[in-house]
Design a protein around this motif. Structure first.
Motif, PDB file in Angstrom:
ATOM      1  N   VAL A 134       0.411  -1.175  -0.354  1.00 17.02           N
ATOM      2  CA  VAL A 134      -0.331  -1.446  -1.590  1.00 17.02           C
ATOM      3  C   VAL A 134      -1.813  -1.266  -1.268  1.00 17.02           C
ATOM      4  O   VAL A 134      -2.350  -1.924  -0.388  1.00 17.02           O
ATOM      5  N   SER A 135      -2.454  -0.358  -2.015  1.00 15.08           N
ATOM      6  CA  SER A 135      -3.872  -0.048  -1.805  1.00 15.08           C
ATOM      7  C   SER A 135      -4.667  -0.495  -3.017  1.00 15.08           C
ATOM      8  O   SER A 135      -4.186  -0.436  -4.150  1.00 15.08           O
ATOM      9  N   ASP A 136      -5.912  -0.915  -2.753  1.00 14.32           N
ATOM     10  CA  ASP A 136      -6.812  -1.265  -3.843  1.00 14.32           C
ATOM     11  C   ASP A 136      -8.237  -0.940  -3.440  1.00 14.32           C
ATOM     12  O   ASP A 136      -8.495  -0.538  -2.306  1.00 14.32           O
ATOM     13  N   ALA A 137      -9.167  -1.123  -4.365  1.00 17.70           N
ATOM     14  CA  ALA A 137     -10.562  -0.731  -4.156  1.00 17.70           C
ATOM     15  C   ALA A 137     -11.427  -1.844  -3.576  1.00 17.70           C
ATOM     16  O   ALA A 137     -12.625  -1.644  -3.382  1.00 17.70           O
ATOM     17  N   ASP A 138     -10.850  -2.998  -3.278  1.00 18.89           N
ATOM     18  CA  ASP A 138     -11.604  -4.114  -2.722  1.00 18.89           C
ATOM     19  C   ASP A 138     -11.563  -4.038  -1.197  1.00 18.89           C
ATOM     20  O   ASP A 138     -10.497  -3.888  -0.612  1.00 18.89           O
ATOM     21  N   GLU A 139     -12.700  -4.144  -0.545  1.00 20.27           N
ATOM     22  CA  GLU A 139     -12.759  -4.043   0.912  1.00 20.27           C
ATOM     23  C   GLU A 139     -12.446  -5.351   1.627  1.00 20.27           C
ATOM     24  O   GLU A 139     -12.247  -5.363   2.841  1.00 20.27           O
ATOM     25  N   VAL A 140     -12.374  -6.470   0.911  1.00 24.93           N
ATOM     26  CA  VAL A 140     -12.131  -7.765   1.537  1.00 24.93           C
ATOM     27  C   VAL A 140     -10.679  -7.833   2.017  1.00 24.93           C
ATOM     28  O   VAL A 140      -9.745  -7.589   1.257  1.00 24.93           O
ATOM     29  N   ILE A 141     -10.521  -8.152   3.297  1.00 23.73           N
ATOM     30  CA  ILE A 141      -9.202  -8.250   3.914  1.00 23.73           C
ATOM     31  C   ILE A 141      -8.577  -9.597   3.543  1.00 23.73           C
ATOM     32  O   ILE A 141      -9.218 -10.638   3.663  1.00 23.73           O
ATOM     33  N   CYS A 171      -4.782   0.179  -8.448  1.00 22.70           N
ATOM     34  CA  CYS A 171      -3.826  -0.276  -7.441  1.00 22.70           C
ATOM     35  C   CYS A 171      -2.792   0.819  -7.254  1.00 22.70           C
ATOM     36  O   CYS A 171      -2.290   1.373  -8.222  1.00 22.70           O
ATOM     37  N   ARG A 172      -2.480   1.140  -6.003  1.00 25.44           N
ATOM     38  CA  ARG A 172      -1.458   2.154  -5.714  1.00 25.44           C
ATOM     39  C   ARG A 172      -0.356   1.509  -4.896  1.00 25.44           C
ATOM     40  O   ARG A 172      -0.634   0.802  -3.916  1.00 25.44           O
ATOM     41  N   VAL A 173       0.882   1.758  -5.279  1.00 27.27           N
ATOM     42  CA  VAL A 173       2.050   1.276  -4.552  1.00 27.27           C
ATOM     43  C   VAL A 173       2.774   2.491  -3.990  1.00 27.27           C
ATOM     44  O   VAL A 173       3.140   3.401  -4.735  1.00 27.27           O
ATOM     45  N   ASP A 174       2.942   2.511  -2.679  1.00 29.81           N
ATOM     46  CA  ASP A 174       3.681   3.574  -1.999  1.00 29.81           C
ATOM     47  C   ASP A 174       4.904   2.950  -1.337  1.00 29.81           C
ATOM     48  O   ASP A 174       4.787   1.941  -0.629  1.00 29.81           O
ATOM     49  N   LEU A 175       6.046   3.563  -1.551  1.00 27.69           N
ATOM     50  CA  LEU A 175       7.297   3.115  -0.946  1.00 27.69           C
ATOM     51  C   LEU A 175       7.835   4.243  -0.075  1.00 27.69           C
ATOM     52  O   LEU A 175       7.844   5.403  -0.503  1.00 27.69           O
ATOM     53  N   HIS A 176       8.250   3.897   1.131  1.00 26.53           N
ATOM     54  CA  HIS A 176       8.826   4.902   2.024  1.00 26.53           C
ATOM     55  C   HIS A 176      10.028   4.271   2.707  1.00 26.53           C
ATOM     56  O   HIS A 176       9.897   3.265   3.408  1.00 26.53           O
ATOM     57  N   LEU A 177      11.186   4.870   2.490  1.00 30.35           N
ATOM     58  CA  LEU A 177      12.437   4.361   3.029  1.00 30.35           C
ATOM     59  C   LEU A 177      12.942   5.288   4.116  1.00 30.35           C
ATOM     60  O   LEU A 177      13.106   6.490   3.895  1.00 30.35           O
TER      61      LEU A 177
END
Length: 161
Positions: free
Chosen positions: A110-117, A95-101
């Motif tokens: 938030v990114s993950d390896a599961d393709e299910v929306i 799981c990757r969390v990216d924050l941009h202010l």
């Protein structure tokens, strides 16, 4: 869910947008602004760690400049918690969390390896659980789900001023 495996998130508030274009990639968010990222390969403590990571990022920005509402830190922690909880429950990781202010907006991706929306359920106060996306939709200006080569990314935009 449509035939291509995507579903749209439903928004209740007319002042908030939800991007419903399946398969459309948004360009990466560009500077200026402040960004931070963290990847969790072990999901065991990812939810609490992601909340703390988000709070630390925003509190550091509060000290650097003005314009972030005090409530924003708690709202952002809750949004990150709900999105990472979905990863922990429904994806194997990482799981990757990216924050941009930027001025007025915090983008949480938030990114993950599961393709299910993910699918937001209709409001049902009697339902126990599965209210995470309802919470995210209620707090955020917009929510967008996009497929990425290794899974999916959920982008939520939260007002900070």
């Amino acid at each position: 869910m449509s035939g291509d495996g995507t579903a749209s998130l439903e928004a209740e508030r007319p002042d908030r947008t939800v991007d419903r274009t399946p398969g459309r990639q948004r360009p990466p968010v560009a500077a200026p602004g402040y960004s931070a990222s963290k990847t969790y390969t072990d999901l065991h403590d990812a939810i609490g760690s992601a909340r703390d990571f988000t709070a630390a990022f925003l509190l550091a920005e509060v000290h650097r400049r003005r314009g972030i509402r005090p409530r924003t830190v708690e709202d952002a922690r809750l949004v990150v918690s709900e999105l990472v909880t979905n990863v922990v429950r429904h994806a194997a990781g990482p799981c990757r969390v990216d924050l941009h202010l930027t001025a007025g907006t915090l983008e949480i991706a938030v990114s993950d390896a599961d393709e299910v929306i993910p699918v937001a359920h209709a409001q049902d106060p009697a339902r126990v659980g599965q209210h995470g996306l309802e919470i995210v939709l209620a707090l955020c200006r917009s929510v967008h789900v996009e497929p990425i080569p290794s899974g999916k990314r959920v982008r939520a935009r939260l007002a900070v001023d």
